[in-house]
Design a protein around this motif. Structure first.
Motif, PDB file in Angstrom:
ATOM      1  N   TYR A 155      -9.707  22.614  47.265  1.00 18.90           N
ATOM      2  CA  TYR A 155      -9.786  23.406  48.506  1.00 18.90           C
ATOM      3  C   TYR A 155     -10.355  22.531  49.619  1.00 18.90           C
ATOM      4  CZ  TYR A 155      -9.495  28.060  50.662  1.00 18.90           C
ATOM      5  OH  TYR A 155      -9.126  29.145  51.427  1.00 18.90           O
ATOM      6  N   CYS A 185      -5.189  25.200  53.473  1.00 21.25           N
ATOM      7  CA  CYS A 185      -6.582  25.555  53.752  1.00 21.25           C
ATOM      8  C   CYS A 185      -6.950  25.352  55.226  1.00 21.25           C
ATOM      9  CB  CYS A 185      -7.543  24.815  52.836  1.00 21.25           C
ATOM     10  SG  CYS A 185      -7.593  23.057  53.060  1.00 21.25           S
ATOM     11  N   GLU A 251      -8.407  34.002  57.869  1.00 21.36           N
ATOM     12  CA  GLU A 251      -9.604  34.114  57.027  1.00 21.36           C
ATOM     13  C   GLU A 251      -9.675  33.063  55.929  1.00 21.36           C
ATOM     14  OE1 GLU A 251      -9.791  37.725  54.793  1.00 21.36           O
ATOM     15  OE2 GLU A 251      -8.046  37.226  53.557  1.00 21.36           O
ATOM     16  N   SER A 252      -8.522  32.531  55.498  1.00 19.05           N
ATOM     17  CA  SER A 252      -8.539  31.560  54.404  1.00 19.05           C
ATOM     18  C   SER A 252      -8.753  30.124  54.883  1.00 19.05           C
ATOM     19  CB  SER A 252      -7.232  31.643  53.607  1.00 19.05           C
ATOM     20  OG  SER A 252      -6.116  31.338  54.422  1.00 19.05           O
ATOM     21  N   TYR A 254     -10.453  26.727  55.577  1.00 23.55           N
ATOM     22  CA  TYR A 254     -11.453  26.143  54.702  1.00 23.55           C
ATOM     23  C   TYR A 254     -12.879  26.253  55.261  1.00 23.55           C
ATOM     24  CZ  TYR A 254     -12.099  21.878  57.511  1.00 23.55           C
ATOM     25  OH  TYR A 254     -12.428  20.993  58.505  1.00 23.55           O
ATOM     26  N   TYR A 257     -13.968  29.708  54.242  1.00 21.91           N
ATOM     27  CA  TYR A 257     -14.125  29.752  52.781  1.00 21.91           C
ATOM     28  C   TYR A 257     -15.386  29.011  52.348  1.00 21.91           C
ATOM     29  CZ  TYR A 257     -13.292  28.930  47.831  1.00 21.91           C
ATOM     30  OH  TYR A 257     -13.443  28.859  46.471  1.00 21.91           O
ATOM     31  N   TYR A 284     -13.219  38.272  48.534  1.00 24.79           N
ATOM     32  CA  TYR A 284     -12.772  37.389  49.617  1.00 24.79           C
ATOM     33  C   TYR A 284     -12.451  35.990  49.084  1.00 24.79           C
ATOM     34  CZ  TYR A 284     -13.194  33.922  53.291  1.00 24.79           C
ATOM     35  OH  TYR A 284     -12.966  32.836  54.103  1.00 24.79           O
ATOM     36  N   ARG A 287      -9.285  36.016  47.044  1.00 27.13           N
ATOM     37  CA  ARG A 287      -8.113  36.212  47.903  1.00 27.13           C
ATOM     38  C   ARG A 287      -7.703  34.876  48.539  1.00 27.13           C
ATOM     39  NH1 ARG A 287     -10.003  40.352  50.531  1.00 27.13           N
ATOM     40  NH2 ARG A 287     -10.674  39.301  52.437  1.00 27.13           N
ATOM     41  N   CYS A 288      -8.686  34.129  48.970  1.00 31.42           N
ATOM     42  CA  CYS A 288      -8.403  32.811  49.558  1.00 31.42           C
ATOM     43  C   CYS A 288      -7.860  31.842  48.512  1.00 31.42           C
ATOM     44  CB  CYS A 288      -9.667  32.237  50.195  1.00 31.42           C
ATOM     45  SG  CYS A 288     -10.264  33.132  51.637  1.00 31.42           S
ATOM     46  N   ARG A 291      -4.266  32.356  47.560  1.00 28.07           N
ATOM     47  CA  ARG A 291      -3.304  31.918  48.566  1.00 28.07           C
ATOM     48  C   ARG A 291      -3.217  30.405  48.655  1.00 28.07           C
ATOM     49  NH1 ARG A 291      -1.566  30.454  53.461  1.00 28.07           N
ATOM     50  NH2 ARG A 291      -3.511  29.499  54.130  1.00 28.07           N
ATOM     51  N   VAL A 292      -4.369  29.742  48.589  1.00 32.00           N
ATOM     52  CA  VAL A 292      -4.408  28.300  48.841  1.00 32.00           C
ATOM     53  C   VAL A 292      -4.180  27.485  47.572  1.00 32.00           C
ATOM     54  CG1 VAL A 292      -5.895  26.418  49.648  1.00 32.00           C
ATOM     55  CG2 VAL A 292      -5.896  28.613  50.846  1.00 32.00           C
TER      56      VAL A 292
END
Length: 337
Positions: A155, A185, A251-252, A254, A257, A284, A287-288, A291-292
């Protein structure tokens, strides 16, 4: 090459911390070299190790290896003093370049897994149990395709990945994620469609939305980067556990996060996490991550397991079952049945 009782007899006699202080070479790296010297048997073994890549080529570091190798030879038992001095110097660079960290806190060189190439978007991952290493596929692999693992955290944005790989392993990564895939990210809100996420492709010469075919012009890219710079050092205040959304940054991203992950770690360390807060933060983070980093990732397994335990405390049975099912799916992918 990871453990040996014969090696233990050798390195326990040495003042490795003192050598480390004088040369800057980590004690763990010297222990692995001494273990190899103690168990060295064939020229084939030597050829395999010395043919591994060596990223430690800086002049200052090479000088330290020279000093450390001579000090090690001076202190080794007589039966090992014939070991080639030049080989010790090379091994001190080869080991940190190719060793795998182990779950027991140690490290080791392995015949097959130490030859796996790096990719920021890998098709395999490795896990360890004691001194054993397991390599598992986490994506479809075509016949003849190189097996790869990620040498660093996943990430991370393009610039940080490249900097870490260059510093630690002395190469510039040209994997798909660094050249042709979106840098997920670094996520920004598309200004042309309702749900699109814009990211730079590779090194950022091109930007694209994952939902529409809009043109990302230079002015919009500058706006993204200015907003990114503004939030980079921002601390999330105590009244807002999760990042406050902006019109430009997803929101995702980096930075968001990383700040939430840091908050979770600090609250766990201080034992100040409350179940409802913990659930919100973990949802949260997951969820990130989904996706990443869609493939197997050990941190997902940890967070889903913790989420299941938190929901059990909150008496959310259905949510607990969902979290533990996801935890088990990822565990099987990472560790097998």
């Amino acid at each position: 090459l990871s453990s040996s009782s014969a090696a233990s007899d050798v390195y326990k006699r040495q003042d490795l911390p003192n050598i480390s202080t004088l040369t800057g070479v980590p004690v763990g790296h010297m222990k692995l070299v001494i273990k190899y010297i103690a168990t060295y048997q064939t020229q084939e073994d030597m050829a395999f190790l010395l043919n591994l890549s060596n990223a430690r080529v800086a002049e200052e570091e090479s000088d330290n290896f020279l000093k450390a190798s001579q000090l090690l030879l001076d202190k080794l038992p007589l039966r090992h003093k014939s070991f080639p001095h030049a080989s010790i110097v090379k091994l001190l660079g080869i080991i940190p370049t190719n060793a795998h960290g182990l779950s027991n806190g140690g490290a080791g060189i392995y015949y097959y897994s130490s030859q796996l190439e790096h990719s920021c978007w890998p098709n395999c991952l490795y896990t360890s149990s004691g001194f054993s290493i397991s390599i598992r596929a986490i994506a479809p692999i075509k016949q003849g395709e190189a097996l790869s693992i990620c040498y660093i955290k996943e990430y991370l944005p393009f610039g940080e990945r490249q900097a870490q790989l260059l510093q630690r392993y002395n190469f510039i990564c040209e994997c798909d994620l660094c050249c042709v895939l979106p840098d997920r990210c670094r996520a920004f809100m598309c200004q042309s469609c309702a749900h699109g996420i814009v990211s730079p492709i590779g090194n950022g010469n091109k930007w694209a939305c994952n939902s529409c075919d809009c043109t990302i012009n230079a002015a919009l890219i500058n706006s993204f980067m200015e907003e990114e710079a503004l939030i980079r050092d921002r601390v999330i205040d105590d009244q807002n556990l999760l990042p406050i959304s902006t019109k430009l940054i997803h929101e995702s991203h980096y930075i968001f996060y990383r700040s939430v992950e840091h908050r979770v770690l600090m609250m766990c360390k201080r034992l100040t996490l409350q179940p409802h807060q913990t659930e919100e933060l973990l949802v949260y983070l997951l969820r990130c991550l989904d996706r990443v980093v869609p493939n197997g990732y050990a941190q997902k397994h940890t967070y889903y397991e913790l989420l299941g335990k938190v929901r059990e405390l909150l008496e959310k049975e259905e949510g607990k079952v969902d979290a533990m099912n996801r935890c088990n799916e990822i565990r099987k992918l990472i560790y097998g049945d």
